[in-house]
Design a protein around this motif. Sequence first.
Motif, PDB file in Angstrom:
ATOM      1  N   ARG A 190      36.743 -12.244  55.038  1.00 48.99           N
ATOM      2  CA  ARG A 190      35.346 -12.163  54.963  1.00 48.99           C
ATOM      3  C   ARG A 190      34.983 -10.605  54.817  1.00 48.99           C
ATOM      4  NH1 ARG A 190      34.659 -16.988  58.370  1.00 48.99           N
ATOM      5  NH2 ARG A 190      34.490 -15.563  60.160  1.00 48.99           N
ATOM      6  N   ALA A 191      35.530  -9.872  55.759  1.00 49.76           N
ATOM      7  CA  ALA A 191      35.351  -8.379  55.808  1.00 49.76           C
ATOM      8  C   ALA A 191      35.771  -7.641  54.566  1.00 49.76           C
ATOM      9  CB  ALA A 191      36.016  -7.810  57.192  1.00 49.76           C
ATOM     10  N   ASP A 192      36.695  -8.296  54.226  1.00 55.25           N
ATOM     11  CA  ASP A 192      37.425  -7.755  52.879  1.00 55.25           C
ATOM     12  C   ASP A 192      36.802  -7.958  51.678  1.00 55.25           C
ATOM     13  OD1 ASP A 192      39.935  -6.189  51.614  1.00 55.25           O
ATOM     14  OD2 ASP A 192      40.055  -7.961  50.774  1.00 55.25           O
ATOM     15  N   VAL A 193      36.204  -9.155  51.625  1.00 57.22           N
ATOM     16  CA  VAL A 193      35.395  -9.403  50.467  1.00 57.22           C
ATOM     17  C   VAL A 193      33.934  -8.775  50.516  1.00 57.22           C
ATOM     18  CG1 VAL A 193      33.928 -11.487  49.416  1.00 57.22           C
ATOM     19  CG2 VAL A 193      36.560 -11.770  50.194  1.00 57.22           C
ATOM     20  N   ALA A 194      33.373  -8.583  51.692  1.00 61.81           N
ATOM     21  CA  ALA A 194      32.377  -7.906  51.926  1.00 61.81           C
ATOM     22  C   ALA A 194      32.259  -6.484  51.224  1.00 61.81           C
ATOM     23  CB  ALA A 194      31.642  -8.049  53.212  1.00 61.81           C
ATOM     24  N   LEU A 195      33.482  -5.875  51.836  1.00 65.26           N
ATOM     25  CA  LEU A 195      33.540  -4.358  51.430  1.00 65.26           C
ATOM     26  C   LEU A 195      33.784  -4.413  49.992  1.00 65.26           C
ATOM     27  CD1 LEU A 195      33.939  -1.649  52.185  1.00 65.26           C
ATOM     28  CD2 LEU A 195      36.411  -1.973  52.422  1.00 65.26           C
ATOM     29  N   ARG A 196      34.506  -5.150  49.225  1.00 66.36           N
ATOM     30  CA  ARG A 196      34.742  -5.269  47.867  1.00 66.36           C
ATOM     31  C   ARG A 196      33.427  -5.268  47.021  1.00 66.36           C
ATOM     32  NH1 ARG A 196      35.879  -9.255  44.437  1.00 66.36           N
ATOM     33  NH2 ARG A 196      36.316 -10.792  46.187  1.00 66.36           N
ATOM     34  N   GLN A 197      32.705  -6.650  47.382  1.00 67.72           N
ATOM     35  CA  GLN A 197      31.304  -6.696  46.703  1.00 67.72           C
ATOM     36  C   GLN A 197      30.584  -5.517  46.764  1.00 67.72           C
ATOM     37  OE1 GLN A 197      30.254 -10.249  48.498  1.00 67.72           O
ATOM     38  NE2 GLN A 197      31.543 -11.628  47.002  1.00 67.72           N
ATOM     39  N   PHE A 198      30.427  -4.887  48.089  1.00 66.98           N
ATOM     40  CA  PHE A 198      29.546  -3.714  48.239  1.00 66.98           C
ATOM     41  C   PHE A 198      29.899  -2.572  47.123  1.00 66.98           C
ATOM     42  CE2 PHE A 198      28.599   0.306  50.283  1.00 66.98           C
ATOM     43  CZ  PHE A 198      27.100   0.273  50.419  1.00 66.98           C
ATOM     44  N   LYS A 199      31.239  -2.269  47.160  1.00 65.44           N
ATOM     45  CA  LYS A 199      31.737  -1.235  46.168  1.00 65.44           C
ATOM     46  C   LYS A 199      31.449  -1.668  44.666  1.00 65.44           C
ATOM     47  CE  LYS A 199      35.321   0.675  49.027  1.00 65.44           C
ATOM     48  NZ  LYS A 199      36.838   0.918  49.158  1.00 65.44           N
ATOM     49  N   GLU A 200      31.666  -2.871  44.283  1.00 63.67           N
ATOM     50  CA  GLU A 200      31.110  -3.064  42.985  1.00 63.67           C
ATOM     51  C   GLU A 200      29.747  -3.144  42.702  1.00 63.67           C
ATOM     52  OE1 GLU A 200      32.950  -6.999  42.639  1.00 63.67           O
ATOM     53  OE2 GLU A 200      35.141  -6.393  42.516  1.00 63.67           O
ATOM     54  N   ARG A 201      29.042  -3.488  43.584  1.00 64.98           N
ATOM     55  CA  ARG A 201      27.469  -3.427  43.311  1.00 64.98           C
ATOM     56  C   ARG A 201      26.963  -2.098  43.176  1.00 64.98           C
ATOM     57  NH1 ARG A 201      23.174  -5.546  47.711  1.00 64.98           N
ATOM     58  NH2 ARG A 201      21.102  -4.970  46.613  1.00 64.98           N
ATOM     59  N   TYR A 202      27.414  -1.319  43.816  1.00 70.35           N
ATOM     60  CA  TYR A 202      26.929   0.313  43.728  1.00 70.35           C
ATOM     61  C   TYR A 202      27.888   1.151  43.026  1.00 70.35           C
ATOM     62  CZ  TYR A 202      23.458  -1.154  47.017  1.00 70.35           C
ATOM     63  OH  TYR A 202      22.485  -1.971  47.805  1.00 70.35           O
ATOM     64  N   LYS A 203      29.003   0.467  42.205  1.00 71.34           N
ATOM     65  CA  LYS A 203      29.901   1.308  41.517  1.00 71.34           C
ATOM     66  C   LYS A 203      30.454   2.503  42.386  1.00 71.34           C
ATOM     67  CE  LYS A 203      27.734  -0.113  37.272  1.00 71.34           C
ATOM     68  NZ  LYS A 203      26.992   0.234  36.006  1.00 71.34           N
ATOM     69  N   LEU A 204      30.802   2.309  43.646  1.00 72.13           N
ATOM     70  CA  LEU A 204      31.319   3.453  44.440  1.00 72.13           C
ATOM     71  C   LEU A 204      32.854   3.273  44.451  1.00 72.13           C
ATOM     72  CD1 LEU A 204      28.945   2.831  47.494  1.00 72.13           C
ATOM     73  CD2 LEU A 204      28.759   4.441  45.860  1.00 72.13           C
ATOM     74  N   THR A 205      33.330   4.177  43.523  1.00 74.02           N
ATOM     75  CA  THR A 205      34.894   4.214  43.515  1.00 74.02           C
ATOM     76  C   THR A 205      35.070   5.219  44.777  1.00 74.02           C
ATOM     77  OG1 THR A 205      34.747   6.089  41.934  1.00 74.02           O
ATOM     78  CG2 THR A 205      35.063   3.739  40.969  1.00 74.02           C
ATOM     79  N   ASN A 206      34.431   6.384  44.996  1.00 73.41           N
ATOM     80  CA  ASN A 206      34.574   7.462  45.666  1.00 73.41           C
ATOM     81  C   ASN A 206      33.384   7.740  46.314  1.00 73.41           C
ATOM     82  OD1 ASN A 206      35.311   9.532  47.325  1.00 73.41           O
ATOM     83  ND2 ASN A 206      37.240   9.782  46.332  1.00 73.41           N
ATOM     84  N   LEU A 207      32.704   7.251  47.430  1.00 75.01           N
ATOM     85  CA  LEU A 207      31.418   7.779  47.773  1.00 75.01           C
ATOM     86  C   LEU A 207      31.431   9.249  48.245  1.00 75.01           C
ATOM     87  CD1 LEU A 207      28.731   6.906  48.420  1.00 75.01           C
ATOM     88  CD2 LEU A 207      29.307   6.444  50.603  1.00 75.01           C
ATOM     89  N   GLU A 208      32.442   9.743  48.887  1.00 75.51           N
ATOM     90  CA  GLU A 208      32.569  11.281  49.225  1.00 75.51           C
ATOM     91  C   GLU A 208      32.206  12.136  47.835  1.00 75.51           C
ATOM     92  OE1 GLU A 208      35.203  14.404  51.410  1.00 75.51           O
ATOM     93  OE2 GLU A 208      35.901  12.235  51.359  1.00 75.51           O
ATOM     94  N   VAL A 209      33.059  11.654  46.856  1.00 77.06           N
ATOM     95  CA  VAL A 209      32.907  12.371  45.623  1.00 77.06           C
ATOM     96  C   VAL A 209      31.416  12.379  44.785  1.00 77.06           C
ATOM     97  CG1 VAL A 209      33.726  12.638  43.060  1.00 77.06           C
ATOM     98  CG2 VAL A 209      35.368  12.160  44.808  1.00 77.06           C
ATOM     99  N   ALA A 210      30.935  11.274  44.743  1.00 72.51           N
ATOM    100  CA  ALA A 210      29.565  10.947  44.423  1.00 72.51           C
ATOM    101  C   ALA A 210      28.575  11.860  45.074  1.00 72.51           C
ATOM    102  CB  ALA A 210      29.115   9.396  44.334  1.00 72.51           C
ATOM    103  N   THR A 211      28.966  11.820  46.390  1.00 71.67           N
ATOM    104  CA  THR A 211      27.945  12.697  47.273  1.00 71.67           C
ATOM    105  C   THR A 211      27.965  14.194  46.981  1.00 71.67           C
ATOM    106  OG1 THR A 211      28.071  11.032  49.063  1.00 71.67           O
ATOM    107  CG2 THR A 211      26.946  13.277  49.451  1.00 71.67           C
TER     108      THR A 211
END
Length: 730
Positions: A190-211
């Motif tokens: 469940r924790a792995d699925v939640a993390l994957r869905q969150f990244k897909e929703r906000y299109k976060l490949t690399n949040l640090e680079v986006a920031t």
Amino acid sequence: MTTESESQADFLKYWLVLRRRWIPAAMVFSSTLGLTIAYVLSKTPVYRIQGQLIYEQDKTSSLLGFASAAKDLGLGGGGDGDRKIESELRVILSQPVLQQTLDSLKGSVSLNSLPDLVRLKDTLTVKNAVNTNTIQISYDAEDSAFAALLVNKLMQVYQQSNVQATRSASVAARQFISTQIPEVRQNVFRADVALRQFKERYKLTNLEVATKGNAENLARIGGQIDQAQAQLTGLESDYRNLQQKLGLNAQEALAVSSVSQSLGVQASLADVQSLERKLEEARAQYEESHPIVVDLVAKTEKAQALLNKNVDESLQGQDVPVTSRLQVGATQQELLNSLIKTGISRNGLGNQISTLNQQRATYLNQAKFLPGLEQRLRELERELLAAEATYQALLKSLQEVRVSENQTIGNVRIIEPAQIPKDPIAPNKRAAIAAGTLAGILLAIALIYLLETTDTRVKRVEEAQTLFDYTLLGTIPIFPEPLHNRELSRLPVLSDPKSLISESYRMLQANLKFLKSDDPIQVISLTSAMQGEGKSTTCANLAAVLNVMGHNVLLLDLDLRRPTQHSIWELSNAAGISDFLAGQVSHISDVTRTIQKGLDVITSGQLPPNPLGLIDSQRMADTIQEWTKHYDYVLIDTPPTSVAADAAVLGRLTDGLIIVARPNILDKNTARVAKDYLSQSGINILGLVVNGVIPENESNHYYYYSHYTHYAQDIKPEKNEAFEKSKIDG
């Protein structure tokens, strides 16, 4: 600051107290020590049997997967070690363990020697050594062999109990882990699925680079806005200058430029201007109604209408008043072009700045939103990490618990079996004797203090001098026991003139001689505060030493209650001063005895019923006055002040009074009363003589004449022939 001499004086003072009281102190000390030794010998030896266990780290938490998970997460271990050992101490003293120990001993020892459960629990001592994991078990008993057997058996029973408890814990842990693994595995999924869905929703490949990119865009747009603002400021300045020169704004300038460059407008304008000139010329020649003028007016209006039409077409419906500037010069045209270009550039920069501000607002919104995304992303990552760590820990613990379940070793190990000691712990003979010795010393000191506190006798010369506060005329050492049947042991001045005592009397007469007085001292009375202080002996020896020094001396015994002079001088007391004062003897010479040349003695005579009446009489006063004509010194022996008032009465008839005090006889209270009584009587007190002094008991070496010999056995005293003859005649 205490000087060395004062310290030595204090030490000597305590030493003298110890010398006086050493016998009762020694009795108390020896009695206390003897009772202590008897008590120690009467006690049955008690032995202390000890054994030690070591408690290893409790594996229950690791078997359940908690310790490993905590370690993997970097959270450290628990802090329940001390509480766990405390719990184990209670387990050792629990009823099941103790009862099992007693039951296992029933076949090895006599049932009568086994203690009951309550007594065993009370006598056992189980404790944890400080800062260690060791457990010490102690048992005190008279039978050391049985005690060692009991302690060893108790440790074995507890060790077996611990093994069973550990095995039970392993089984329980395995069952618990088996039920928890599927649930923990599902948590990881469940924790792995939640993390994957969150990244897909906000299109976060690399949040640090986006920031980082968002921050760079904000900085870039900010620079562009600043640059455009600077350019806009310059254009605004140019625009205002051109506007002031032309009097037009950018829209009006554009309209004027458009009209002035339109060919149709310019052709119509030329026609209008030509017709207007012709009309002016015709009007100058003709009247207004002349057909030529009328025709020209009609043509001019028609041309003007065409001009207006062409202007409107050129302005394309703009409502800009340009009729006054339908035709401009080259310079104005250039200014109009500059104003139009500046206006267009200014509007373009304004639009650009507006667009940049919109972009910056977009990036700012993203910057506000990114931390929340980052926080949520970290939460999801931590949840996944924790779930994975717990899952791995449970898998590892499952392997450990399967191994532990098959083991027969618990958490407890015996590191020191109980052994029979060589020496008992009770009674501790050395400690008991030391305590008895200390108690004996303390009791002896307390007894000495009690005896010294309750004993009100004067003990030293300094105490007597302090009590009376009179001039110290002399100190007389104590008389030794008569040696080799010496004669006249109470008159050493005559019997042994080379002795220490004789020298003390000579010092006394010398001090009397040096007394400062306006009138010569002839008649001296001697008294004491109590009976038995040696005033009569002092009076007799003082008379003898004054006579030896060449003076005519009369010694009068006026102690009409307990006379002593006749015994000292070994004279008959059939008749004496009382007979003369009572009128039974006519002449004083009838009762006067000559001891030797210049030394006469008058004894007391018969004891009268009222001695004070005879003493306090005119005849007594007259007789004393008469004696002063024939003798250099008249010494009068009077009763103690605590017995009668004779000394005070005689003190007023004499030149002075000498007080004789004796340590270990004189009571302090009696001495105070005597001093107050004599002070109130107004008598001239010549001084104090301390009699019966033991030099070794004095703290001041002034009173210790060690260079003298009391009675030299190799020197026989010289006999006084005159004294011997008077004694025979008497």
